[in-house]
Motif scaffolding. Structure first.
Motif: not given
Length: 323
Positions: A123-124, A134-135, A138
């Motif tokens: 995810i990052a 945005n990350k 998430k």
């Protein structure tokens, strides 16, 4: 020899009994009875189980290092890791709550933790997309989902947990299919760790043996059998696509090539514009020195200024006519 084996230090004896049991320790170690097939199989199963637990504690570390060093999770399927992590967690909870020996499921604890880390890294390092969260959001949702799943698996009734253990079969299937499909489409395995895949193949083979010897649970055995088949497919893809960067890497190359072409076109346009501006400052030719339009168009620099003719005090130029 039996005199030595029967007088081993107490800590060695206690360790041996804790691993294989007092009966098998007495038969195999103290009496050196290598014909005891039952204890031999049980001891082999225990040894394999301990080896798998130790190996499982570092199995996904190379994958984590590949992502961190490359600062990329290219080729790794987020859906595949989410489903695989859930499958590991269910098997871990099922085995723990049924009081199975830790040597028969211990690696699931370490694999679950490592998979959570890999999922967060995917995810990052995922490329940003327009219109998506945005990350940070998430990652926060992923951590909350992990904590909620752990609490639910610890709180559900045993019957429900048995049903969830049955669902690990389709989970294992669907956790590998996205990765297999992505490898096939890109003709590359990306950042997929060969060490992790080979270790999983060996671990599934060993787990089939240890499950049949110590546990005898058909649900757990079926899960390991299906995982073995799917890991063999991933191993075959690693062999087929080894060293192949695949079509995923061709897009950046095409993009760079296109940008280079645009720069070259920009340079050519700038040069043409400069030549046009320079030619506009060229003095117009006289009647005595005719020039063609073609030669004028190739002149890209302003000629040096003409020498001034001397003038009289009245300001009149002295010159002579040239025929």
């Amino acid at each position: 020899m039996t005199t030595i084996t029967r007088n081993l230090p107490w800590f060695v004896k206690d360790l041996g009994i804790s691993i294989v049991g007092e009966e098998c320790y007495t038969s195999l170690v103290e009496n050196l009875d290598i014909g005891d097939v039952k204890c031999l199989k049980y001891s082999l199963s225990k040894g394999l189980g301990i080896g798998i637990v130790v190996g499982g504690s570092i199995m996904k570390v190379p994958q984590i290092l590949l992502i961190l060093n490359g600062r990329s999770a290219r080729g790794l399927s987020l859906e595949a890791y989410i489903l695989e992590t859930l499958s590991y967690a269910i098997t871990l909870a099922y085995s723990y709550r049924n009081n199975f020996p830790f040597s028969t499921y211990g690696e699931n604890l370490f694999l679950t933790l490592q998979n959570v880390i890999i999922t967060l890294l995917i995810i990052a390092y995922a490329p940003p997309r327009r219109g998506t969260q945005n990350k940070t959001s998430k990652i926060s949702l992923a951590i909350l989902g992990t904590a909620a799943s752990a609490f639910a698996l610890n709180a559900v009734p045993p019957n429900t947990l048995s049903f969830l253990q049955m669902t690990t079969l389709p989970l294992s299937l669907f956790s590998k299919l996205p990765q297999i499909r992505q490898n096939y489409r890109s003709h590359s395995t990306g950042q997929l760790s060969a060490f992790a895949v080979v270790s999983q193949i060996a671990g599934c083979v060993a787990r089939l043996f240890t499950t049949a010897t110590e546990v005898g649970d058909s649900l757990v055995a079926a899960g390991f059998a299906l995982a073995l088949v799917l890991n063999l497919v991933l191993g075959a893809q690693l062999w087929l696509y080894w060293g192949d960067k695949g079509v995923v890497d061709e897009f950046p190359l095409r993009q760079v090539s296109q940008q280079q072409k645009e720069k070259e076109v920009g340079y050519t346009t700038a040069a043409a514009t400069s030549a046009w501006d320079s030619s506009s400052h060229v003095d117009q030719p006289t009647a005595s020195t005719p020039t063609s339009a073609t030669s004028a168009s190739h002149r890209v620099a302003t000629p040096p200024p003409r020498a001034q003719t001397p003038t009289s005090a009245s300001g009149r130029k002295w010159s002579r006519k040239v025929d």
